[in-house]
Design a protein around this motif. Structure first.
Motif, PDB file in Angstrom:
ATOM      1  N   ALA A   1     -12.655  -5.226  -2.840  1.00 55.17           N
ATOM      2  CA  ALA A   1     -12.268  -6.477  -2.186  1.00 55.17           C
ATOM      3  C   ALA A   1     -10.912  -6.941  -2.695  1.00 55.17           C
ATOM      4  O   ALA A   1     -10.059  -7.389  -1.917  1.00 55.17           O
ATOM      5  CB  ALA A   1     -13.325  -7.549  -2.425  1.00 55.17           C
ATOM      6  N   ALA A   2     -10.694  -6.813  -4.007  1.00 58.60           N
ATOM      7  CA  ALA A   2      -9.387  -7.153  -4.569  1.00 58.60           C
ATOM      8  C   ALA A   2      -8.321  -6.211  -4.021  1.00 58.60           C
ATOM      9  O   ALA A   2      -7.204  -6.642  -3.696  1.00 58.60           O
ATOM     10  CB  ALA A   2      -9.442  -7.066  -6.091  1.00 58.60           C
ATOM     11  N   GLY A   3      -8.659  -4.921  -3.914  1.00 59.63           N
ATOM     12  CA  GLY A   3      -7.713  -3.958  -3.358  1.00 59.63           C
ATOM     13  C   GLY A   3      -7.326  -4.296  -1.931  1.00 59.63           C
ATOM     14  O   GLY A   3      -6.155  -4.189  -1.551  1.00 59.63           O
ATOM     15  N   ILE A   4      -8.299  -4.729  -1.125  1.00 58.31           N
ATOM     16  CA  ILE A   4      -8.006  -5.134   0.248  1.00 58.31           C
ATOM     17  C   ILE A   4      -7.039  -6.324   0.250  1.00 58.31           C
ATOM     18  O   ILE A   4      -6.080  -6.372   1.019  1.00 58.31           O
ATOM     19  CB  ILE A   4      -9.309  -5.490   0.999  1.00 58.31           C
ATOM     20  CG1 ILE A   4     -10.155  -4.225   1.208  1.00 58.31           C
ATOM     21  CG2 ILE A   4      -9.002  -6.156   2.348  1.00 58.31           C
ATOM     22  CD1 ILE A   4     -11.578  -4.504   1.680  1.00 58.31           C
ATOM     23  N   GLY A   5      -7.286  -7.272  -0.659  1.00 59.23           N
ATOM     24  CA  GLY A   5      -6.392  -8.418  -0.765  1.00 59.23           C
ATOM     25  C   GLY A   5      -4.972  -8.007  -1.117  1.00 59.23           C
ATOM     26  O   GLY A   5      -3.998  -8.524  -0.556  1.00 59.23           O
ATOM     27  N   LEU A   6      -4.851  -7.062  -2.028  1.00 57.38           N
ATOM     28  CA  LEU A   6      -3.517  -6.603  -2.436  1.00 57.38           C
ATOM     29  C   LEU A   6      -2.812  -5.847  -1.313  1.00 57.38           C
ATOM     30  O   LEU A   6      -1.597  -5.980  -1.126  1.00 57.38           O
ATOM     31  CB  LEU A   6      -3.630  -5.732  -3.684  1.00 57.38           C
ATOM     32  CG  LEU A   6      -4.073  -6.473  -4.955  1.00 57.38           C
ATOM     33  CD1 LEU A   6      -4.341  -5.485  -6.076  1.00 57.38           C
ATOM     34  CD2 LEU A   6      -3.027  -7.491  -5.379  1.00 57.38           C
ATOM     35  N   VAL A   7      -3.578  -5.034  -0.562  1.00 55.58           N
ATOM     36  CA  VAL A   7      -2.970  -4.327   0.569  1.00 55.58           C
ATOM     37  C   VAL A   7      -2.476  -5.339   1.610  1.00 55.58           C
ATOM     38  O   VAL A   7      -1.384  -5.186   2.169  1.00 55.58           O
ATOM     39  CB  VAL A   7      -3.972  -3.341   1.202  1.00 55.58           C
ATOM     40  CG1 VAL A   7      -3.414  -2.766   2.506  1.00 55.58           C
ATOM     41  CG2 VAL A   7      -4.271  -2.206   0.230  1.00 55.58           C
ATOM     42  N   LEU A   8      -3.275  -6.385   1.864  1.00 52.62           N
ATOM     43  CA  LEU A   8      -2.832  -7.429   2.784  1.00 52.62           C
ATOM     44  C   LEU A   8      -1.547  -8.073   2.278  1.00 52.62           C
ATOM     45  O   LEU A   8      -0.631  -8.362   3.053  1.00 52.62           O
ATOM     46  CB  LEU A   8      -3.927  -8.491   2.948  1.00 52.62           C
ATOM     47  CG  LEU A   8      -5.169  -8.067   3.736  1.00 52.62           C
ATOM     48  CD1 LEU A   8      -6.229  -9.145   3.667  1.00 52.62           C
ATOM     49  CD2 LEU A   8      -4.815  -7.774   5.188  1.00 52.62           C
ATOM     50  N   ARG A   9      -1.473  -8.265   0.986  1.00 57.24           N
ATOM     51  CA  ARG A   9      -0.260  -8.840   0.409  1.00 57.24           C
ATOM     52  C   ARG A   9       0.943  -7.923   0.618  1.00 57.24           C
ATOM     53  O   ARG A   9       2.029  -8.359   1.003  1.00 57.24           O
ATOM     54  CB  ARG A   9      -0.479  -9.096  -1.075  1.00 57.24           C
ATOM     55  CG  ARG A   9       0.745  -9.668  -1.780  1.00 57.24           C
ATOM     56  CD  ARG A   9       0.503  -9.762  -3.282  1.00 57.24           C
ATOM     57  NE  ARG A   9       1.724 -10.189  -3.941  1.00 57.24           N
ATOM     58  CZ  ARG A   9       2.181  -9.682  -5.072  1.00 57.24           C
ATOM     59  NH1 ARG A   9       1.526  -8.709  -5.654  1.00 57.24           N
ATOM     60  NH2 ARG A   9       3.277 -10.127  -5.618  1.00 57.24           N
ATOM     61  N   PHE A  10       0.759  -6.626   0.368  1.00 56.96           N
ATOM     62  CA  PHE A  10       1.856  -5.668   0.569  1.00 56.96           C
ATOM     63  C   PHE A  10       2.304  -5.642   2.030  1.00 56.96           C
ATOM     64  O   PHE A  10       3.504  -5.582   2.330  1.00 56.96           O
ATOM     65  CB  PHE A  10       1.436  -4.260   0.143  1.00 56.96           C
ATOM     66  CG  PHE A  10       1.088  -4.125  -1.314  1.00 56.96           C
ATOM     67  CD1 PHE A  10       1.742  -4.870  -2.280  1.00 56.96           C
ATOM     68  CD2 PHE A  10       0.104  -3.233  -1.726  1.00 56.96           C
ATOM     69  CE1 PHE A  10       1.427  -4.740  -3.627  1.00 56.96           C
ATOM     70  CE2 PHE A  10      -0.216  -3.087  -3.063  1.00 56.96           C
ATOM     71  CZ  PHE A  10       0.445  -3.846  -4.020  1.00 56.96           C
TER      72      PHE A  10
END
Length: 223
Positions: free
Chosen positions: A135-144
């Motif tokens: 879930a954190a990884g998804i958030g970071l990808v959205l940020r990128f």
């Protein structure tokens, strides 16, 4: 065993939480009050789950005259099916572990480092911890993606469908110019996340959705 309907799964998850909190078999009247549903509805749902082998009943003899009380408890099979129903301390520990890992990554919070972080821990930790990490990884990808493609507002006041958004994580392989083994590892992790997501009850889905939004905020770009 035939598959559960969404309504049955949600009811069973709520019943399991209630049973874990009270630590005793429950009368259907108590279940109805706790879930704010009718007594007949609670009894019908419990009886249906009993027929599926997920709930067991026993009778409690009264201290005086009267009929025995019907009490229900979840079976071991129910606890296996809903292994993804997370107790609050387990979820807090999972969030703390993932936040600690992100803090260690903070100085190099870019696609290559995030891809290595996600794919290096495929077999580590509990299911809640693995789900929190993805879930954190998804958030970071959205940020990128927001940084490269421009603002991408997320719906406010609604739980995110992380099962669908997980597919976006595959963009990380392009952003990080991933090696083939990293692509394979990330796609495997995405499939695992989506399968676990389908098994989660609504409470745990909302927990993960909130966590993803928090990661977006904490890493510098609110959703």
């Amino acid at each position: 065993m035939e598959s559960l309907t969404r309504r049955q799964r949600e009811f069973l998850a709520a019943f399991l939480r209630l049973y874990r909190r009270l630590r005793r078999p429950l009368h259907y009247g108590a279940v109805a009050r706790a879930m704010r549903i009718g007594r007949a509805t609670a009894y019908e749902m419990l009886a249906a789950l009993e027929g599926l082998g997920l709930v067991a009943r026993h009778y409690q003899s009264p201290e005086g005259p009267g009929r025995p009380r019907v009490l229900f408890r979840p079976t071991a099979q129910a606890r296996r099916i809903l292994a993804g129903v997370w107790e609050a301390p387990v979820w807090r520990a999972a969030q703390a572990r993932v936040r600690s890992e992100l803090q260690a990554l903070q100085a190099r919070l870019e696609p290559t480092a995030v891809l290595q972080w996600l794919t290096a821990r495929v077999e580590e930790g509990s299911i809640p911890e693995g789900m929190a990490r993805m879930a954190a990884g998804i958030g970071l990808v959205l940020r990128f993606l927001q940084a490269t493609e421009g603002p991408w507002p997320l719906p406010r006041g609604k739980a995110l469908d992380l099962g669908a958004l997980a597919s976006l994580s595959a963009a990380l392989t392009a952003l990080a110019r991933a090696e083939p083994h990293q692509v394979h590892a990330l796609l495997s992790r995405i499939r695992w996340f989506q399968a676990q997501w389908e098994r989660l009850d609504p409470t745990d889905r909302r927990r993960l959705s909130r966590f993803t939004r928090q990661i977006l905020q904490e890493t510098g770009r609110a959703g």
